[in-house]
Design a protein around this motif. Sequence first.
Motif, PDB file in Angstrom:
ATOM      1  N   THR A  61      -5.952  12.348  25.512  1.00 18.65           N
ATOM      2  CA  THR A  61      -4.866  13.238  25.086  1.00 18.65           C
ATOM      3  C   THR A  61      -5.203  14.716  25.239  1.00 18.65           C
ATOM      4  O   THR A  61      -4.298  15.549  25.273  1.00 18.65           O
ATOM      5  CB  THR A  61      -4.497  12.967  23.613  1.00 18.65           C
ATOM      6  OG1 THR A  61      -5.656  13.154  22.795  1.00 18.65           O
ATOM      7  CG2 THR A  61      -3.994  11.545  23.442  1.00 18.65           C
ATOM      8  N   THR A  62      -6.500  15.048  25.317  1.00 17.03           N
ATOM      9  CA  THR A  62      -6.914  16.452  25.392  1.00 17.03           C
ATOM     10  C   THR A  62      -8.047  16.603  26.385  1.00 17.03           C
ATOM     11  O   THR A  62      -9.010  15.823  26.363  1.00 17.03           O
ATOM     12  CB  THR A  62      -7.382  16.969  24.011  1.00 17.03           C
ATOM     13  OG1 THR A  62      -6.319  16.823  23.070  1.00 17.03           O
ATOM     14  CG2 THR A  62      -7.796  18.429  24.089  1.00 17.03           C
ATOM     15  N   THR A  81     -10.556  19.804  28.002  1.00 19.23           N
ATOM     16  CA  THR A  81     -10.882  21.209  27.784  1.00 19.23           C
ATOM     17  C   THR A  81     -11.805  21.739  28.869  1.00 19.23           C
ATOM     18  O   THR A  81     -12.478  20.980  29.572  1.00 19.23           O
ATOM     19  CB  THR A  81     -11.544  21.433  26.410  1.00 19.23           C
ATOM     20  OG1 THR A  81     -12.955  21.133  26.504  1.00 19.23           O
ATOM     21  CG2 THR A  81     -10.910  20.585  25.330  1.00 19.23           C
ATOM     22  N   VAL A 126      -7.321  23.008  28.203  1.00 22.07           N
ATOM     23  CA  VAL A 126      -7.266  23.995  27.122  1.00 22.07           C
ATOM     24  C   VAL A 126      -8.681  24.467  26.835  1.00 22.07           C
ATOM     25  O   VAL A 126      -9.670  23.897  27.310  1.00 22.07           O
ATOM     26  CB  VAL A 126      -6.622  23.403  25.845  1.00 22.07           C
ATOM     27  CG1 VAL A 126      -5.180  23.016  26.123  1.00 22.07           C
ATOM     28  CG2 VAL A 126      -7.416  22.212  25.324  1.00 22.07           C
ATOM     29  N   ASN A 142      -9.577  22.523  19.135  1.00 19.44           N
ATOM     30  CA  ASN A 142      -8.920  21.692  20.144  1.00 19.44           C
ATOM     31  C   ASN A 142      -9.526  20.296  20.237  1.00 19.44           C
ATOM     32  O   ASN A 142      -8.864  19.360  20.700  1.00 19.44           O
ATOM     33  CB  ASN A 142      -8.973  22.379  21.509  1.00 19.44           C
ATOM     34  CG  ASN A 142      -7.997  23.531  21.612  1.00 19.44           C
ATOM     35  OD1 ASN A 142      -6.966  23.542  20.942  1.00 19.44           O
ATOM     36  ND2 ASN A 142      -8.316  24.513  22.439  1.00 19.44           N
ATOM     37  N   ALA A 198     -10.680  13.040  23.507  1.00 13.44           N
ATOM     38  CA  ALA A 198     -10.770  14.374  24.095  1.00 13.44           C
ATOM     39  C   ALA A 198     -12.011  14.433  24.968  1.00 13.44           C
ATOM     40  O   ALA A 198     -13.049  13.867  24.624  1.00 13.44           O
ATOM     41  CB  ALA A 198     -10.843  15.446  23.007  1.00 13.44           C
ATOM     42  N   HIS A 221      -9.396  13.824  17.037  1.00 11.25           N
ATOM     43  CA  HIS A 221      -9.443  12.695  17.971  1.00 11.25           C
ATOM     44  C   HIS A 221     -10.372  11.608  17.427  1.00 11.25           C
ATOM     45  O   HIS A 221     -11.277  11.884  16.654  1.00 11.25           O
ATOM     46  CB  HIS A 221      -9.932  13.152  19.340  1.00 11.25           C
ATOM     47  CG  HIS A 221      -9.049  14.171  19.989  1.00 11.25           C
ATOM     48  ND1 HIS A 221      -9.139  15.512  19.703  1.00 11.25           N
ATOM     49  CD2 HIS A 221      -8.053  14.040  20.903  1.00 11.25           C
ATOM     50  CE1 HIS A 221      -8.244  16.173  20.419  1.00 11.25           C
ATOM     51  NE2 HIS A 221      -7.559  15.299  21.149  1.00 11.25           N
ATOM     52  N   LEU A 276      -1.905  16.349  32.314  1.00 13.33           N
ATOM     53  CA  LEU A 276      -2.752  17.065  31.358  1.00 13.33           C
ATOM     54  C   LEU A 276      -3.049  18.486  31.832  1.00 13.33           C
ATOM     55  O   LEU A 276      -3.235  18.738  33.021  1.00 13.33           O
ATOM     56  CB  LEU A 276      -4.065  16.314  31.150  1.00 13.33           C
ATOM     57  CG  LEU A 276      -3.945  14.934  30.487  1.00 13.33           C
ATOM     58  CD1 LEU A 276      -5.300  14.221  30.492  1.00 13.33           C
ATOM     59  CD2 LEU A 276      -3.418  15.068  29.057  1.00 13.33           C
ATOM     60  N   SER A 278      -7.659   7.657  20.493  1.00 12.89           N
ATOM     61  CA  SER A 278      -7.358   8.936  21.128  1.00 12.89           C
ATOM     62  C   SER A 278      -8.655   9.625  21.524  1.00 12.89           C
ATOM     63  O   SER A 278      -9.634   9.612  20.783  1.00 12.89           O
ATOM     64  CB  SER A 278      -6.559   9.829  20.182  1.00 12.89           C
ATOM     65  OG  SER A 278      -7.325  10.156  19.026  1.00 12.89           O
TER      66      SER A 278
END
Length: 347
Positions: free
Chosen positions: A31-32, A34, A59, A65, A6, A69, A56, A4
Amino acid sequence: MTFSVAVAGASGYAGGEVLRILAGHPDFDVTTVTANSNAGRPLIEHQPHLRSLAHLTLVETTPQNLAGHDVVFLALPHGASGAIAATLDPATLVIDCGADHRLTDETEWARFYGGEYFPAWAYGVPELPVGDGKQRENLVGVRRIAAPGCNASSVSLALAPGIEAGVIEEQDIVAVLAVGSSGAGKKLAVPFLASELLGSATPYAVGGSHRHIPEIQQSLRLAGALAPTISFTPVLVPMARGILVTATARLVPGTTAAQVRAAWENAYAGESFVHLLPEGVFPRTADTLGANTALIGVTVDEAAGRVVAVLAMDNLVKGTAGAAVQSANIALGLPETAGLSVNGVAP
């Protein structure tokens, strides 16, 4: 196993390029994503070319956040990633695409950057000659990696074989670079407006003030130099991507052209992404766009007594995001070439 991921700073050029590569990587799942001022907006608004990641939403860039990961890529301005990285789990693989963890010398950081100094991480240029081996050996199993500055890695890769083999002198090195505007990041500033860029070539950070100079010297010391000096002049040219380095160094007396070529051949033999071109052939930036390749031509200027190395690379791929992903692959024990291409885009 899927890791995973970010990506912080996902709305910028470097973050967008990391995402473009990761979107095709067989072992990474983003998955994330920012951002700062763009938090709350769909990623696709800021990276409309990344259609496979349209689901997506950006954030806020916070430790919370980014936590949880397996891998975190930080594509943030210098001075912004150090504090955030310090909060992340030591078991998380963190790759900083900014400058905060590149320099080993705190004095040089203060001189060229300023602000809080953060200790250096493993340097993410796998092909760089280091002692009797390559920098990739120092990336295996690590959990903190500093991706290189694009200008710095291009000059270092162009010259390090000559330093390692002892065929060029470390004093009086000269490098002039043609650099695409994306190297300055995605920001609104007058020098980067189309009306200012088009039809013009503009030098910047002239006279030894460019922040990548200590990073270049650091890399050349890893290759065997003691106290290298370099005159470094980047020139902004009207192209979005790419770096073309023309680097020259004094030939060690008594060295032949054949010995010079052998130094570069030996350094990069078998490398997937750094290619020495045939004798008499020199690279174009166009041949590296979108690829994780550095193409090099080398020759000897007999009249001047200097070696000339010309290197082309895509500043956003091999210069930044590609180097970051390549280094992450090594750290995690994945195939080094996973998710990365040697094929560019033409015309």
